[in-house]
Enzyme design. Structure first.
Site, PDB file in Angstrom:
ATOM      1  N   CYS A 149      68.208  36.078  32.437  1.00  0.00           N
ATOM      2  CA  CYS A 149      67.459  37.129  33.287  1.00  0.00           C
ATOM      3  C   CYS A 149      66.395  37.646  32.346  1.00  0.00           C
ATOM      4  CB  CYS A 149      68.246  38.063  33.924  1.00  0.00           C
ATOM      5  SG  CYS A 149      67.131  39.513  34.760  1.00  0.00           S
TER       6      CYS A 149
ATOM      7  N   ASP B 111      41.857  27.766  64.390  1.00  0.00           N
ATOM      8  CA  ASP B 111      41.847  26.926  63.153  1.00  0.00           C
ATOM      9  C   ASP B 111      42.752  26.018  63.353  1.00  0.00           C
ATOM     10  OD1 ASP B 111      40.933  25.904  60.809  1.00  0.00           O
ATOM     11  OD2 ASP B 111      42.143  27.339  59.525  1.00  0.00           O
TER      12      ASP B 111
ATOM     13  N   CYS C  94      70.137  36.366  39.316  1.00  0.00           N
ATOM     14  CA  CYS C  94      70.572  36.948  38.074  1.00  0.00           C
ATOM     15  C   CYS C  94      71.986  37.338  38.402  1.00  0.00           C
ATOM     16  CB  CYS C  94      69.577  37.857  37.688  1.00  0.00           C
ATOM     17  SG  CYS C  94      70.282  39.235  36.617  1.00  0.00           S
TER      18      CYS C  94
ATOM     19  N   LYS D  31      37.474  31.743  66.525  1.00  0.00           N
ATOM     20  CA  LYS D  31      37.232  30.454  65.965  1.00  0.00           C
ATOM     21  C   LYS D  31      38.684  30.150  65.530  1.00  0.00           C
ATOM     22  CE  LYS D  31      34.527  26.921  63.374  1.00  0.00           C
ATOM     23  NZ  LYS D  31      35.696  26.165  63.090  1.00  0.00           N
TER      24      LYS D  31
ATOM     25  N   CYS E 285      67.508  41.805  32.139  1.00  0.00           N
ATOM     26  CA  CYS E 285      68.378  42.454  31.664  1.00  0.00           C
ATOM     27  C   CYS E 285      69.340  41.335  30.869  1.00  0.00           C
ATOM     28  CB  CYS E 285      69.447  42.883  32.620  1.00  0.00           C
ATOM     29  SG  CYS E 285      70.395  41.249  33.430  1.00  0.00           S
TER      30      CYS E 285
ATOM     31  N   GLU F  27      34.038  34.944  70.789  1.00  0.00           N
ATOM     32  CA  GLU F  27      35.505  34.380  70.941  1.00  0.00           C
ATOM     33  C   GLU F  27      35.882  33.966  69.509  1.00  0.00           C
ATOM     34  OE1 GLU F  27      34.965  30.126  72.913  1.00  0.00           O
ATOM     35  OE2 GLU F  27      34.367  31.796  74.134  1.00  0.00           O
TER      36      GLU F  27
ATOM     37  N   TYR G  70      44.652  27.086  73.077  1.00  0.00           N
ATOM     38  CA  TYR G  70      43.649  28.020  73.688  1.00  0.00           C
ATOM     39  C   TYR G  70      42.382  27.266  74.191  1.00  0.00           C
ATOM     40  CZ  TYR G  70      45.986  32.346  72.624  1.00  0.00           C
ATOM     41  OH  TYR G  70      46.847  33.132  72.781  1.00  0.00           O
TER      42      TYR G  70
ATOM     43  N   CYS H 265      71.537  45.256  35.958  1.00  0.00           N
ATOM     44  CA  CYS H 265      70.295  44.617  35.829  1.00  0.00           C
ATOM     45  C   CYS H 265      69.347  45.810  36.433  1.00  0.00           C
ATOM     46  CB  CYS H 265      69.858  43.220  36.585  1.00  0.00           C
ATOM     47  SG  CYS H 265      68.225  42.709  36.347  1.00  0.00           S
TER      48      CYS H 265
ATOM     49  N   LYS I 183      31.938  32.754  60.158  1.00  0.00           N
ATOM     50  CA  LYS I 183      32.887  32.735  59.297  1.00  0.00           C
ATOM     51  C   LYS I 183      33.591  33.899  58.788  1.00  0.00           C
ATOM     52  CE  LYS I 183      33.871  27.950  58.582  1.00  0.00           C
ATOM     53  NZ  LYS I 183      34.652  27.216  57.794  1.00  0.00           N
TER      54      LYS I 183
HETATM   55  S1  IVH Z   1      32.833  25.500  70.936  1.00  0.00           S
HETATM   56  C1  IVH Z   1      29.662  22.465  71.755  1.00  0.00           C
HETATM   57  N1  IVH Z   1      34.657  27.363  70.499  1.00  0.00           N
HETATM   58  O1  IVH Z   1      35.376  24.712  65.725  1.00  0.00           O
HETATM   59  C2  IVH Z   1      30.629  23.612  71.201  1.00  0.00           C
HETATM   60  N2  IVH Z   1      34.799  25.634  68.968  1.00  0.00           N
HETATM   61  O2  IVH Z   1      32.461  22.581  65.158  1.00  0.00           O
HETATM   62  C3  IVH Z   1      32.044  23.000  70.900  1.00  0.00           C
HETATM   63  N3  IVH Z   1      36.673  25.845  67.245  1.00  0.00           N
HETATM   64  O3  IVH Z   1      35.973  21.548  65.907  1.00  0.00           O
HETATM   65  C4  IVH Z   1      32.650  23.764  70.289  1.00  0.00           C
HETATM   66  N4  IVH Z   1      37.510  27.533  68.037  1.00  0.00           N
HETATM   67  O4  IVH Z   1      37.580  22.515  67.655  1.00  0.00           O
HETATM   68  C5  IVH Z   1      34.170  26.360  69.938  1.00  0.00           C
HETATM   69  N5  IVH Z   1      36.079  29.244  70.338  1.00  0.00           N
HETATM   70  C6  IVH Z   1      35.745  27.990  69.797  1.00  0.00           C
HETATM   71  C7  IVH Z   1      36.332  27.470  68.791  1.00  0.00           C
HETATM   72  C8  IVH Z   1      35.902  26.104  68.367  1.00  0.00           C
HETATM   73  C9  IVH Z   1      37.419  26.629  67.279  1.00  0.00           C
HETATM   74  C10 IVH Z   1      36.447  24.560  66.704  1.00  0.00           C
HETATM   75  C11 IVH Z   1      36.240  23.216  67.619  1.00  0.00           C
HETATM   76  C12 IVH Z   1      35.364  22.297  66.641  1.00  0.00           C
HETATM   77  C13 IVH Z   1      34.856  23.383  65.684  1.00  0.00           C
HETATM   78  C14 IVH Z   1      33.431  23.650  65.817  1.00  0.00           C
END
Ligand code: IVH
Length: 689
Positions: free
Chosen positions: A428, A121, A446, A119, A431, A117, A235, A452, A326
């Protein structure tokens, strides 16, 4: 500096950044830089065990609870996951190899199944539902104890306050469980972030640093009304405590079941096999990253079988069955080499920082916008500064902030900065005309207009643009040469170009010159809306140009309209009306229009407001997915030709959603809101009604 001194210095610096990040919600360095410092400290402590102390930042799991919110003890601790720092595909291989080793698998055993899935932010949040009702929302805090942020989380639209009883075939059981805690990420989408910041800038207020900070600030607002002003998305990605809920056998099925209960689950996830499957997912999502409406900093892999997850267990505070993989960071540090200004199509002056090249958001960046004079001064960016540069999605890179503690200073006397504060030039750079900024505006311009060359070039590029006159091949290199060699001054001059003038240009082969001349010729047959848009009248975008064309039907009627008549057009207010009137009051502009018409540029003129009787006049459409025969632009043109509007996202104001293959969350939202959903043939039928 010896090891002990370096360790002490690193701890002091890390603690300062943690305070700025967790307590003040105002970090001064990007995450990538923090991670680097943190890893350096970890490495020192590993190499010199005698220097490790119980209070080192490396001994802590996460943030600390804030004062102001009631503490919440997590029944099931909220853990973090290990991060695979290797951003290359080998990160996935390393994880798969570890999992196989821990499970005692040998090479001939089948591949392990993973749930992959995104990650997200933002901020981890635990939602607690009792008998289907949202009773509490809490942040992660230190993993054991978080903060009660229920009031603020209630303002997040996508979080259901009540679970939908699960009657779907997917559900392992019917009804709602007595206790169900779900965990997920609260974040600010990029459009919400951009919108919020545009408003802050227009009001002369400090914008948010990045969406993640916007989310943190929103959730930690003590005033829920303020929180609601900064819209968040959510989510779900996992579970906390559950009672009376028969858990499915795999993580993928858990997410399906949570989705069936009405919880928001991201559509971009997959169950894949082995390292190859993980690598493919990593690559696919990296491609998708820029197009997503929210920031991700990587992907997460989880062993899909919950039984296997249990067998794998935890190391210290991290599960062995999950890893974050990452992508290149979207914020990085670099040095400012110079600050210059750019002149836009309408003369807008944008200060731009020239940067030491830096790899950020997956590309090498050498320029970043400072937006405008007020912003540049607020951030106080100077030559020689170390700055945070952000590039996320396809948004242009920007300088987010200055790392003040790294600013070069004069040795003595007075310990002053080595470089002066940035000042906008008075004239500017292109010109030499005066630069002026109206009292109540953030943007300086400008005053040279089409005198210009910078504005002239931008105006020509706009004129030739795909949604304007659509002259293929007339790109910035060519326009640059045409203007610099005084071959083209106004758009009308384009239609006087001959092969001879063209082939004399640098790097212009006869064939491509002929192609461009042909494209210019072809552009003569156009529509009134395109022509109006192509003129580049300030504040007149594509949608307004279409409204004007529809309302007036003919160019002469538009030219003759005064501000009152202009304001009769839907969505045209005093500011837009004034810009239009000002444009047509300029003899020079009328002259260019006459020359264009004389050169043969033409369109069919219609009756004013010819489409008021259309079945879809004034209706709002949202397009999603791939339609069988129509492209998005074609469908949009058809809707607009009949007086309808096309919006980017589904809301209560949406009248129709036109959905094709692989329609995603917009379709779900339409269903949830009860908006009419059409496929292509129903859409065509509607237009013919
Ligand atoms: S699972 C035991 N899934 O990333 C597993 N975390 O250190 C618990 N995060 O602060 C986390 N997307 O908030 C999981 N699809 C995802 C995530 C996710 C973002 C964040 C989570 C946590 C950090 C993981």
């Amino acid at each position: 500096m010896d090891a002990a001194q370096r360790v002490a210095a690193l701890r002091r610096e890390i603690e300062r950044h943690e305070h700025a990040y967790y307590v003040l919600d105002a970090p001064t360095i990007p995450d990538a830089e923090y991670d680097r410092l943190f890893r350096e400290l970890q490495a020192f402590e590993a190499a010199h065990p005698d220097l490790a102390t119980a209070d080192s930042p490396t001994r802590r799991v996460g943030g600390r609870p804030l004062v102001g919110f009631a503490p919440v003890r997590h029944v099931v601790p909220m853990l973090s996951i290990r991060t695979e720092t290797d951003t290359e595909p080998s990160g996935a291989q390393a994880f798969d190899a570890r999992v196989r080793r821990e499970l005692g698998l040998i090479e001939s055993d089948p591949p392990v199944e993973y749930a992959a899935e995104l990650k997200f932010d933002g901020l981890a949040i635990n939602l607690r539902y009792e008998s289907g009702l949202l009773v509490q929302a809490a942040t992660r805090g230190d993993g054991e104890t978080g903060e009660d942020v229920t009031q603020n989380i209630r303002t997040v639209r996508s979080i259901p306050l009540r679970l939908r009883p699960d009657g779907s075939a997917l559900g392992a059981q019917r009804g709602v469980p007595p206790v169900l805690e779900v965990r997920g990420e609260a974040f600010m989408s990029r459009p919400d972030f951009e919108r919020y910041n545009a408003r802050q800038r227009a009001l002369g207020r400090a914008p948010l640093v990045n969406p993640r900070n916007g989310a943190a600030g929103s959730i930690r607002q003590l005033d829920p009304a303020m929180a609601a002003e900064r819209p968040l998305s959510f989510y779900v990605y996992g579970l906390g405590e559950t009672r009376g809920w028969e858990q499915p056998a795999t993580h993928g099925a858990v997410l399906d079941a949570l989705g069936a209960l009405g919880l928001p689950v991201c559509e971009h996830r997959a169950v894949v096999c082995g390292a190859q499957g993980l690598i493919a997912f990593h690559a696919r999502m990296r491609e998708l990253r820029d197009a997503l409406p929210f920031d991700i900093d990587g992907v997460v892999y989880k062993v899909n079988s919950l039984a296997l997850q249990q067998r794998l267990g935890f190391v210290t505070r991290e599960p062995r069955w999950a890893v974050a993989h990452k992508y290149p960071a979207e914020e990085m540090l670099t040095a400012v080499e110079a600050i210059e200004v750019q002149v836009g199509r309408t003369g807008a002056i944008t200060p731009v920082a020239r940067l030491a090249p830096v790899f950020v958001g997956g590309v090498t960046v050498t320029n970043a916008t400072l937006h405008n004079e007020i912003e540049a001064r607020r951030k106080d960016v100077r030559v020689g500064d170390t700055v945070v540069v952000r590039r996320a999605g396809d948004v242009i890179p920007e300088v987010v902030s200055v790392v003040l503690e790294r600013r070069p200073m004069r040795d003595l006397p007075g310990d002053e900065p080595l470089h002066p504060a940035f000042e906008l030039p008075k004239s500017c750079p292109v010109c030499g005309s005066a630069i002026e900024r109206p009292e109540d505006e953030a943007i300086a311009r400008c005053t040279g207009g089409l005198i210009c060359p910078a504005q002239r070039k931008q105006a020509l590029l706009h004129f030739a643009g795909r949604r304007a006159m659509d002259i293929e091949g007339l790109g910035d290199k060519l326009v640059e040469q045409l203007v610099d060699n005084a071959i083209v001054k106004t758009p009308a001059d384009l239609y006087k170009l001959g092969l001879l003038a063209m082939v004399n240009l640098e790097r212009m082969a006869e064939k491509s010159a002929a192609n461009i001349l042909e494209a210019i010729e072809k552009s003569k047959q156009t529509t009134l809306a395109r022509f109006i848009f192509a003129l580049g009248i300030r504040n007149v975008g594509e949608a307004t140009a279409k409204d004007l064309a529809r309302h007036f039907g003919a160019l002469d009627a538009l030219v003759a309209a005064d501000v009152d008549a202009l304001q009769q057009v839907p969505d045209v207010g005093p500011v837009v009306a004034a810009s239009i009137a000002r444009f047509f009051a300029e003899p020079h502009n009328l002259e260019v229009i006459e020359q264009l018409r004389a050169a043969g540029v033409s369109w069919t003129e219609g009756e004013p407001s010819a489409v008021v009787n259309s079945p879809i006049a004034g209706k709002t459409f949202v397009l999603t997915g791939t339609l069988p025969t129509l492209t998005r632009d074609e469908a949009k043109d058809m809707i607009e030709a009949l007086g309808g509007k096309v919006a980017g996202s589904v809301s209560k104001k949406t009248d129709y959603v036109v959905a094709g293959a692989e329609a995603g969350s917009k379709l779900d939202k339409a269903q949830a809101l009860g908006v009419a959903i059409l496929d292509e043939s129903q859409f065509r039928e509607l237009l013919q009604a």
